[in-house]
Design a protein around this motif. Structure first.
Motif, PDB file in Angstrom:
ATOM      1  N   SER A  56      32.612 103.497  41.477  1.00  0.00           N
ATOM      2  CA  SER A  56      34.038 103.179  41.756  1.00  0.00           C
ATOM      3  C   SER A  56      34.118 101.429  41.872  1.00  0.00           C
ATOM      4  N   GLY A  57      35.330 100.770  41.946  1.00  0.00           N
ATOM      5  CA  GLY A  57      35.434  99.477  41.784  1.00  0.00           C
ATOM      6  C   GLY A  57      34.620  98.764  43.364  1.00  0.00           C
ATOM      7  N   LEU A 170      41.503  98.000  44.410  1.00  0.00           N
ATOM      8  CA  LEU A 170      41.408  96.845  45.517  1.00  0.00           C
ATOM      9  C   LEU A 170      40.938  97.202  46.650  1.00  0.00           C
ATOM     10  N   LYS A 171      41.679  98.261  47.184  1.00  0.00           N
ATOM     11  CA  LYS A 171      41.406  98.477  48.881  1.00  0.00           C
ATOM     12  C   LYS A 171      39.997  98.961  48.889  1.00  0.00           C
ATOM     13  N   GLU A 172      39.463  99.758  47.948  1.00  0.00           N
ATOM     14  CA  GLU A 172      38.032 100.363  48.219  1.00  0.00           C
ATOM     15  C   GLU A 172      37.065  99.254  47.690  1.00  0.00           C
ATOM     16  N   ALA A 173      37.375  98.229  47.021  1.00  0.00           N
ATOM     17  CA  ALA A 173      36.469  97.231  46.383  1.00  0.00           C
ATOM     18  C   ALA A 173      35.483  96.830  47.658  1.00  0.00           C
ATOM     19  N   THR A 177      33.105  92.019  45.489  1.00  0.00           N
ATOM     20  CA  THR A 177      33.626  92.393  44.051  1.00  0.00           C
ATOM     21  C   THR A 177      35.055  92.053  43.830  1.00  0.00           C
ATOM     22  N   ARG A 178      35.839  92.041  45.043  1.00  0.00           N
ATOM     23  CA  ARG A 178      37.184  91.959  45.074  1.00  0.00           C
ATOM     24  C   ARG A 178      37.878  90.899  44.095  1.00  0.00           C
ATOM     25  N   GLY A 179      37.190  89.756  44.135  1.00  0.00           N
ATOM     26  CA  GLY A 179      37.816  88.700  43.608  1.00  0.00           C
ATOM     27  C   GLY A 179      37.784  88.981  42.056  1.00  0.00           C
ATOM     28  N   LEU A 180      36.484  89.414  41.494  1.00  0.00           N
ATOM     29  CA  LEU A 180      36.505  89.854  40.179  1.00  0.00           C
ATOM     30  C   LEU A 180      37.232  90.699  39.696  1.00  0.00           C
ATOM     31  N   TYR A 209      45.741  89.838  49.568  1.00  0.00           N
ATOM     32  CA  TYR A 209      44.418  89.163  49.471  1.00  0.00           C
ATOM     33  C   TYR A 209      44.567  87.601  49.034  1.00  0.00           C
ATOM     34  N   LEU A 210      45.827  87.085  49.482  1.00  0.00           N
ATOM     35  CA  LEU A 210      46.088  85.809  49.192  1.00  0.00           C
ATOM     36  C   LEU A 210      44.924  84.819  49.800  1.00  0.00           C
TER      37      LEU A 210
END
Length: 604
Positions: A56-57, A170-173, A177-180, A209-210
């Motif tokens: 997954s992400g 995005l939520k699961e990341a 790794t969320r930025g990538l 995520y700002l």
């Protein structure tokens, strides 16, 4: 060939609905060739995934999508095989409908995937999307299915359908790794046709995520892609403020900054604050080259090379900069080091041809013909090969071996009419430059019998005819070029200059050169022609201004000869002689300069 294709596809379709306790129909398997059992696994893998396990992400392994327990009946095998055969014969629709129906019946994601592949190959987007939707439904944990699904729904502008999937990823990341993932989503949404709707979705997805600089940079890229440079700049500045040492942030800010001087300052200040920022320093060095600040660019590349002494990019750049600043010794050292290092890295795909050509150019500047030939001989067949061989022939001819030069050209293996004509032109030029004009004209004329509409060949034929004082041949050839290529500035310029040089039909010459100048307003040689016809017309002020401008752009010996004559006639004889001396140092054998000095009875 049909049997071979069946061997490849049969193991695929047999595996598509296999169960853990498979009970295949014996007659079907027995009828298959024995080679099926040994089919290349890599071929199978190209069509179906080797394993349903996906990540997954978040980077964590998702649970395996369970495969259905389906009996591999004779009817099922028959439909799978016949669908593949139909597809191979070009009947994609029958094959697709059959497999999609089987996927719905068996609930096997691999069959849905194969149906999607068929629709994709047939360039049927709607059918492919339907199959991909089913594939993802049957394999919800498959990243591959999800990626295909997202690509299709975004390309078809079904953005609302994509949003919950992107939000979930995005939520699961994992945080690291969320930025990538934000960058990846921006690039994915950039494919949408409705750019404004895609950017609005990107804003909604990234809103939680700002606080991540990468989220701000993804928004900057998205805004820039839709032409909103002000928003892009604001987001990049916010990201840089949040993370002042971010190379991505400063590079994004520079990308959206319109003022080149401001961009240079931004990069320079960043490098001063963060000397180890290699990517930024590289960008700074390249921008300095664009701004023709070669000395500063050289300093930056030297710093990069000091940090990584075996960096090929820096070595090559320093070699080119050495050429640009006329530091031939340094250029030779850097380029030689570049080639030596490149040869020690057989897996590096960089082409050494340009470095070899530059080293040949350095040798030519030193009048080292052996060196020129040595470097050119190392250029292997490829994009630069033919021109390198032609250059070898030119060097050999200048050494007095015209027969050897022509033999080299005749033995070259060429591909197509364009390259054949190029060889004819090269041979004719060798003969013309050696003043073997009858033979040159013969070569050009023979070539034109084969390639009558080749404008390059016509032009060189015209120039050889002019040198032989065959004015009618020259003019007819140039006018034919004007018919074939009405925007060929060289034909207008050549005929206009010839008329001006012979001091005939000056108004026509002026009109021809003016046409050439309209087509190429910054060409220094056309400026030279215009300056020369103005001189012939007695317009000394206009002539001097044009020739000075041309000489600034290109300090060529012939332009210097013309400008010197204008100054001489105006009474500025010291200035004229100084200009001629400089030109004579560059090329003492130049015909235009020699004839000008002889006509004016000037001894330098």
């Amino acid at each position: 060939m049909k049997n071979t294709l069946l061997i490849v596809t049969l193991p695929i379709v047999l595996s598509a609905c296999a169960t853990r306790t498979i009970q295949p129909a014996q007659p079907v398997i027995a009828a298959a060739p024995a080679a099926v059992a040994n089919a290349d696994e890599s071929v199978v893998r190209k069509t179906l995934p080797a394993s349903p396990h996906k990540r997954s992400g978040s980077g964590e392994q998702k649970p395996e999508d369970p495969l259905p327990s389906v009996e591999l009946t004779d009817e099922l095998v028959y439909k799978l095989v016949t669908s593949e055969i139909a597809f191979q014969r070009g009947d994609w629709q029958t094959a697709y409908v059959t497999l999609l129906s089987l996927a719905q019946q068996t609930r096997d994601p691999r069959v849905a995937r194969r149906a999607a592949e068929m629709a994709l190959t047939a360039k049927q987007a709607d059918e492919a999307l339907a199959a991909v939707r089913l594939w993802r439904t049957l394999a919800p944990n498959s990243d591959e299915a999800t990626q295909y699904y997202l690509s299709f729904v975004i390309l078809s502008d079904n953005l609302d359908e994509a949003q919950p999937v992107l939000e979930e990823r995005l939520k699961e990341a994992r945080p690291q790794t969320r930025g990538l993932l934000a960058f990846q989503m921006q690039r994915l949404l950039a494919r949408a046709k409705d750019k404004n709707a895609a950017f609005a979705m990107l804003e909604r997805i990234l809103q939680p995520y700002l606080d991540l600089p990468e989220a701000r940079l993804a928004l900057a890229q998205g805004a820039y892609a839709r032409g909103d440079t002000q928003r892009a700049r604001e987001e990049a500045e916010t990201a840089l403020k949040a993370k002042p040492d971010s190379e991505l942030a400063i590079l994004a800010l520079v990308q959206v900054t319109q003022d080149r001087a401001e961009s240079l300052k931004l990069l320079g200040d960043f490098v001063a604050s963060y000397p180890k920022a290699r990517d930024v320093r590289m960008a700074y060095a390249r921008m300095l080259i664009d701004q023709k600040q070669y000395a500063k660019a050289r300093g930056e590349f030297e710093a990069l090379l000091k940090d990584q002494p075996q960096d090929l990019t820096s070595l090559y750049a320093l070699g080119v900069l050495g050429m640009q600043t006329n530091d031939l010794k340094a250029a030779e050292q850097y380029l030689t080091s570049y080639l030596n290092l490149l040869s020690a890295k057989p897996d590096d795909e960089r082409d050494p041809s340009q470095a070899l050509l530059l080293l040949a150019q350095i040798a030519e500047e030193r009048k080292d013909s052996d060196g020129v030939l040595k470097w050119l001989a190392q250029i292997e067949p490829g994009e630069a090969y033919l021109n390198a061989q032609i250059k070898r022939a030119q060097v050999i001819a200048k050494r007095g071996d015209m027969a050897g030069a022509r033999k080299l050209l005749h033995e070259l293996s060429v591909s197509g009419d364009r390259e054949e004509a190029q060889i004819v032109i090269a041979e004719g030029q060798l003969l013309r430059d050696a003043n073997q004009l009858p033979e040159a004209l013969k070569v050009f004329k023979t070539g034109l019998a084969r390639f009558p509409t080749n404008t390059d060949l016509l032009y060189d034929y015209a120039m050889a005819a002019e040198k032989s004082s065959q004015w009618e041949v020259m003019e007819s050839s140039l006018r034919k070029i004007m018919e074939l290529a009405p925007n060929n500035q060289h034909a207008y310029n050549a005929l206009g200059y010839s008329l001006a040089e012979r001091n005939v039909r000056l108004q026509e010459a002026l009109s021809l050169i003016d046409k050439a100048l309209q087509l190429a307003p910054d060409d220094p040689f056309i400026m030279d022609s215009m300056g020369w016809v103005q001189f012939r017309l007695g317009n000394l002020k206009e002539s001097e201004a044009l020739l000075r401008r041309a000489y600034e752009l290109r300090p060529d010996v012939e332009i210097a000869a013309h400008l010197g004559e204008v100054l001489w006639v105006k009474g500025q004889k010291d200035d004229a002689q100084k200009l001629w001396r400089d030109a004579q140092t560059k090329d003492p054998q130049n015909d235009t300069l020699k004839s000008t000095l002889a006509r004016l009875n000037v001894n330098l």
